[in-house]
Write a protein that holds these residues in place. Structure first.
Motif, mmCIF file in Angstrom:
data_model
loop_
_atom_site.group_PDB
_atom_site.id
_atom_site.type_symbol
_atom_site.label_atom_id
_atom_site.label_comp_id
_atom_site.label_asym_id
_atom_site.label_seq_id
_atom_site.Cartn_x
_atom_site.Cartn_y
_atom_site.Cartn_z
ATOM 1 N N GLY A 113 0.781 -1.224 0.000
ATOM 2 C CA GLY A 113 0.000 0.000 0.000
ATOM 3 C C GLY A 113 0.817 1.279 0.000
ATOM 4 O O GLY A 113 0.277 2.367 0.191
ATOM 5 N N ALA A 114 2.123 1.160 -0.219
ATOM 6 C CA ALA A 114 2.974 2.358 -0.230
ATOM 7 C C ALA A 114 2.522 3.318 -1.324
ATOM 8 O O ALA A 114 1.991 2.908 -2.361
ATOM 9 C CB ALA A 114 4.427 1.961 -0.463
ATOM 10 N N GLN A 115 2.751 4.590 -1.078
ATOM 11 C CA GLN A 115 2.449 5.596 -2.099
ATOM 12 C C GLN A 115 3.666 5.713 -3.005
ATOM 13 O O GLN A 115 4.783 5.911 -2.536
ATOM 14 C CB GLN A 115 2.135 6.941 -1.445
ATOM 15 C CG GLN A 115 1.836 8.014 -2.480
ATOM 16 C CD GLN A 115 1.369 9.300 -1.849
ATOM 17 O OE1 GLN A 115 0.591 9.284 -0.887
ATOM 18 N NE2 GLN A 115 1.820 10.408 -2.385
ATOM 19 N N ILE A 116 3.435 5.592 -4.299
ATOM 20 C CA ILE A 116 4.516 5.664 -5.279
ATOM 21 C C ILE A 116 4.254 6.874 -6.166
ATOM 22 O O ILE A 116 3.246 6.919 -6.877
ATOM 23 C CB ILE A 116 4.585 4.376 -6.128
ATOM 24 C CG1 ILE A 116 4.763 3.153 -5.222
ATOM 25 C CG2 ILE A 116 5.714 4.466 -7.151
ATOM 26 C CD1 ILE A 116 4.552 1.827 -5.921
ATOM 27 N N THR A 127 0.732 9.986 -8.951
ATOM 28 C CA THR A 127 0.783 8.885 -7.993
ATOM 29 C C THR A 127 0.321 7.621 -8.696
ATOM 30 O O THR A 127 -0.696 7.614 -9.390
ATOM 31 C CB THR A 127 -0.111 9.182 -6.773
ATOM 32 O OG1 THR A 127 0.381 10.372 -6.137
ATOM 33 C CG2 THR A 127 -0.101 8.042 -5.780
ATOM 34 N N VAL A 128 1.089 6.556 -8.514
ATOM 35 C CA VAL A 128 0.792 5.282 -9.170
ATOM 36 C C VAL A 128 -0.512 4.701 -8.632
ATOM 37 O O VAL A 128 -0.741 4.662 -7.423
ATOM 38 C CB VAL A 128 1.952 4.285 -8.951
ATOM 39 C CG1 VAL A 128 1.578 2.875 -9.391
ATOM 40 C CG2 VAL A 128 3.203 4.766 -9.673
ATOM 41 N N ASP A 129 -1.357 4.277 -9.552
ATOM 42 C CA ASP A 129 -2.598 3.579 -9.214
ATOM 43 C C ASP A 129 -2.245 2.093 -9.075
ATOM 44 O O ASP A 129 -1.894 1.439 -10.057
ATOM 45 C CB ASP A 129 -3.620 3.801 -10.336
ATOM 46 C CG ASP A 129 -4.940 3.102 -10.080
ATOM 47 O OD1 ASP A 129 -5.018 2.226 -9.187
ATOM 48 O OD2 ASP A 129 -5.910 3.418 -10.802
ATOM 49 N N HIS A 130 -2.312 1.567 -7.853
ATOM 50 C CA HIS A 130 -1.915 0.177 -7.606
ATOM 51 C C HIS A 130 -2.752 -0.821 -8.405
ATOM 52 O O HIS A 130 -2.294 -1.929 -8.680
ATOM 53 C CB HIS A 130 -1.975 -0.143 -6.102
ATOM 54 C CG HIS A 130 -0.841 0.432 -5.334
ATOM 55 N ND1 HIS A 130 0.371 -0.205 -5.199
ATOM 56 C CD2 HIS A 130 -0.719 1.618 -4.680
ATOM 57 C CE1 HIS A 130 1.193 0.539 -4.484
ATOM 58 N NE2 HIS A 130 0.551 1.659 -4.156
#
Length: 194
Positions: A113-116, A127-130
């Motif tokens: 769940g880290a923010q990338i 911000t990357v959408d997981h």
């Protein structure tokens, strides 16, 4: 006769100097080409300079880490190639590079769940959408149609999905993540819900 011998020796010496300069210039040009030395023996003549940093990776929080990656570092990762159309280019093009997941693995295990956050040369950030991140896609393209590409051509790094392969990759989230002129990626601990 003696004058002719000296003249002949001078011409031979000048030819030797000219040939030496030509070989040194040729070795320098090849060793400093974007693709690196073409002949390994040239490295002994003119070693390649340290490569330019193309991408910085940052892991924030516990176990903080910073990495500066060159083209050679990125090429050392497993490479993925696919062809696709994009909304920014005409016709099908091929793209080659490491996956975003493999690139991030250089930081170690990315916390769940880290923010990338990815940043472009002009400070555009996304911000990357997981939901769009997988082990296979997207890639960080280093080669476009088999060759390195410049800032003018949306390079030298471009986050690319195989847009033609799935509807999911032809939607706003994938398009906004398709950041060109990529220069930095920051991984931060997941934000607490507000």
């Amino acid at each position: 006769m003696r004058g002719q011998v000296w003249a002949g020796l001078r011409i031979a010496a000048l030819c030797g100097v000219a040939m030496g300069l030509f070989l040194a210039k040729s070795a320098h040009a090849q060793a400093h080409s974007p693709l690196g030395p073409q002949n390994p023996r040239l490295q002994a003549v003119a070693p390649a300079p340290s490569e330019e940093i193309l991408l910085t990776l940052e892991l924030a929080g516990e176990g903080a880490k910073n990495l500066s990656l060159t083209r050679a570092d990125l090429l050392a990762l497993p490479q993925t190639t696919f062809s696709t159309t994009t909304i920014w280019t005409e016709g099908r093009e091929s793209f080659t590079g490491p996956t975003l997941a493999d690139t991030l693995s250089l930081l170690g295990e990315v916390p769940q769940g880290a923010q990338i956050d990815m940043r472009a040369i002009n400070d555009y950030q996304v911000t990357v959408d997981h939901d769009l991140l997988s082990a296979k896609f997207p890639i960080i393209a280093l080669l476009r149609n088999g060759a390195p590409f410049s800032v003018r051509d949306l390079g030298p790094l471009w986050v690319v999905f195989p847009y033609d392969s799935e509807e999911l990759y032809r939607e706003g989230g994938a398009y906004s993540m398709s950041i060109w002129q990529l220069v930095g990626i920051r991984v931060s601990p997941a934000r607490a819900p507000t």
